[in-house]
Scaffold this motif. Structure first.
Motif, PDB file in Angstrom:
ATOM      1  N   VAL A  71      -5.587   5.137  -1.152  1.00  0.00           N
ATOM      2  CA  VAL A  71      -4.361   4.351  -1.262  1.00  0.00           C
ATOM      3  C   VAL A  71      -4.302   3.715  -2.641  1.00  0.00           C
ATOM      4  O   VAL A  71      -5.329   3.537  -3.301  1.00  0.00           O
ATOM      5  CB  VAL A  71      -4.271   3.242  -0.188  1.00  0.00           C
ATOM      6  N   PHE A 114       0.832  -1.205   0.000  1.00  0.00           N
ATOM      7  CA  PHE A 114       0.000   0.000   0.000  1.00  0.00           C
ATOM      8  C   PHE A 114       0.868   1.256   0.000  1.00  0.00           C
ATOM      9  O   PHE A 114       1.904   1.298   0.662  1.00  0.00           O
ATOM     10  CB  PHE A 114      -0.866   0.060   1.259  1.00  0.00           C
ATOM     11  N   THR A 115       0.418   2.283  -0.710  1.00  0.00           N
ATOM     12  CA  THR A 115       0.983   3.623  -0.597  1.00  0.00           C
ATOM     13  C   THR A 115      -0.178   4.611  -0.564  1.00  0.00           C
ATOM     14  O   THR A 115      -1.223   4.379  -1.167  1.00  0.00           O
ATOM     15  CB  THR A 115       1.930   3.988  -1.771  1.00  0.00           C
ATOM     16  N   ASP A 116       0.024   5.710   0.174  1.00  0.00           N
ATOM     17  CA  ASP A 116      -0.990   6.767   0.202  1.00  0.00           C
ATOM     18  C   ASP A 116      -0.989   7.509  -1.130  1.00  0.00           C
ATOM     19  O   ASP A 116       0.058   7.736  -1.721  1.00  0.00           O
ATOM     20  CB  ASP A 116      -0.686   7.779   1.321  1.00  0.00           C
ATOM     21  N   TYR A 171       2.781   3.507   8.631  1.00  0.00           N
ATOM     22  CA  TYR A 171       3.205   4.648   7.819  1.00  0.00           C
ATOM     23  C   TYR A 171       2.113   5.164   6.889  1.00  0.00           C
ATOM     24  O   TYR A 171       2.142   6.308   6.488  1.00  0.00           O
ATOM     25  CB  TYR A 171       4.434   4.275   6.979  1.00  0.00           C
ATOM     26  N   ILE A 172       1.197   4.303   6.519  1.00  0.00           N
ATOM     27  CA  ILE A 172       0.122   4.669   5.599  1.00  0.00           C
ATOM     28  C   ILE A 172      -1.005   5.296   6.426  1.00  0.00           C
ATOM     29  O   ILE A 172      -1.406   4.742   7.442  1.00  0.00           O
ATOM     30  CB  ILE A 172      -0.390   3.429   4.832  1.00  0.00           C
ATOM     31  N   GLU A 174       4.064   0.179   2.197  1.00  0.00           N
ATOM     32  CA  GLU A 174       3.923  -0.615   3.415  1.00  0.00           C
ATOM     33  C   GLU A 174       3.179  -1.895   3.052  1.00  0.00           C
ATOM     34  O   GLU A 174       2.074  -1.851   2.514  1.00  0.00           O
ATOM     35  CB  GLU A 174       3.160   0.170   4.489  1.00  0.00           C
ATOM     36  N   PRO A 182      -1.738  -0.066  10.109  1.00  0.00           N
ATOM     37  CA  PRO A 182      -0.697   0.641   9.359  1.00  0.00           C
ATOM     38  C   PRO A 182       0.195   1.480  10.278  1.00  0.00           C
ATOM     39  O   PRO A 182      -0.284   2.117  11.217  1.00  0.00           O
ATOM     40  CB  PRO A 182      -1.477   1.540   8.409  1.00  0.00           C
ATOM     41  N   ASP A 218       7.701   4.854   0.135  1.00  0.00           N
ATOM     42  CA  ASP A 218       6.607   4.856   1.120  1.00  0.00           C
ATOM     43  C   ASP A 218       5.630   3.699   0.957  1.00  0.00           C
ATOM     44  O   ASP A 218       4.431   3.855   1.195  1.00  0.00           O
ATOM     45  CB  ASP A 218       5.853   6.191   1.067  1.00  0.00           C
TER      46      ASP A 218
END
Length: 136
Positions: free
Chosen positions: A42, A35-37, A78-79, A54, A76, A52
């Motif tokens: 996401v 996953f990334t924001d 970091y996300i 996760e 999560p 970035d």
């Protein structure tokens, strides 16, 4: 990690067959996604070098062809645009790794091996004995 990911993808078909028709003694089917924001949502990636990213596990998987939904099992770190328990939609091509438990032993979870092999030998032996994880 790349070789572990490749192995999980090579054996993904067998996992999906069991997911659709679970044999007796199997449980806890889970899939690892990256996953990334992005904006207020996401995006998913299998690129381990993406900034970035996760990787987290999803469970209670529902499948329709190559389309899936599942619940995010991890919290999560970091996300920020997703939380534990959220429903996630993804495609077969988004799958990074998978696991299930068969008679108390973990099958799959190949991406754990590079981490275990880099750590103390006692930890690897403990995981092998307790969880049945076999690292090549």
């Amino acid at each position: 990690m790349a070789k572990a990911h490749e192995k999980s993808i090579r054996e993904l078909g067998g996992f999906l067959q069991k997911l659709h028709n679970p044999p007796a003694g199997t449980e806890n089917y889970s899939i690892k996604l990256g996953f990334t924001d992005k904006g207020k949502g996401v995006v998913l990636t299998t690129d381990q070098t993406a900034p970035d990213v996760e990787f987290m596990w999803v469970y209670q998987i529902e499948a329709s062809g190559d389309d899936f939904t599942a619940l995010l099992g991890d919290r999560p770190e970091y996300i920020h645009n997703i939380k534990q328990g959220d429903r996630v939609e993804f495609k077969r091509s988004d799958i990074f790794d998978w696991l299930y438990v068969e008679n108390g032993k973990i099958k799959g979870n190949y991406t754990a091996c590079p981490l275990l092999l880099a750590g103390p030998k006692e930890q690897l032996e403990q995981y092998r004995e307790v969880y049945g994880i076999v690292c090549d």
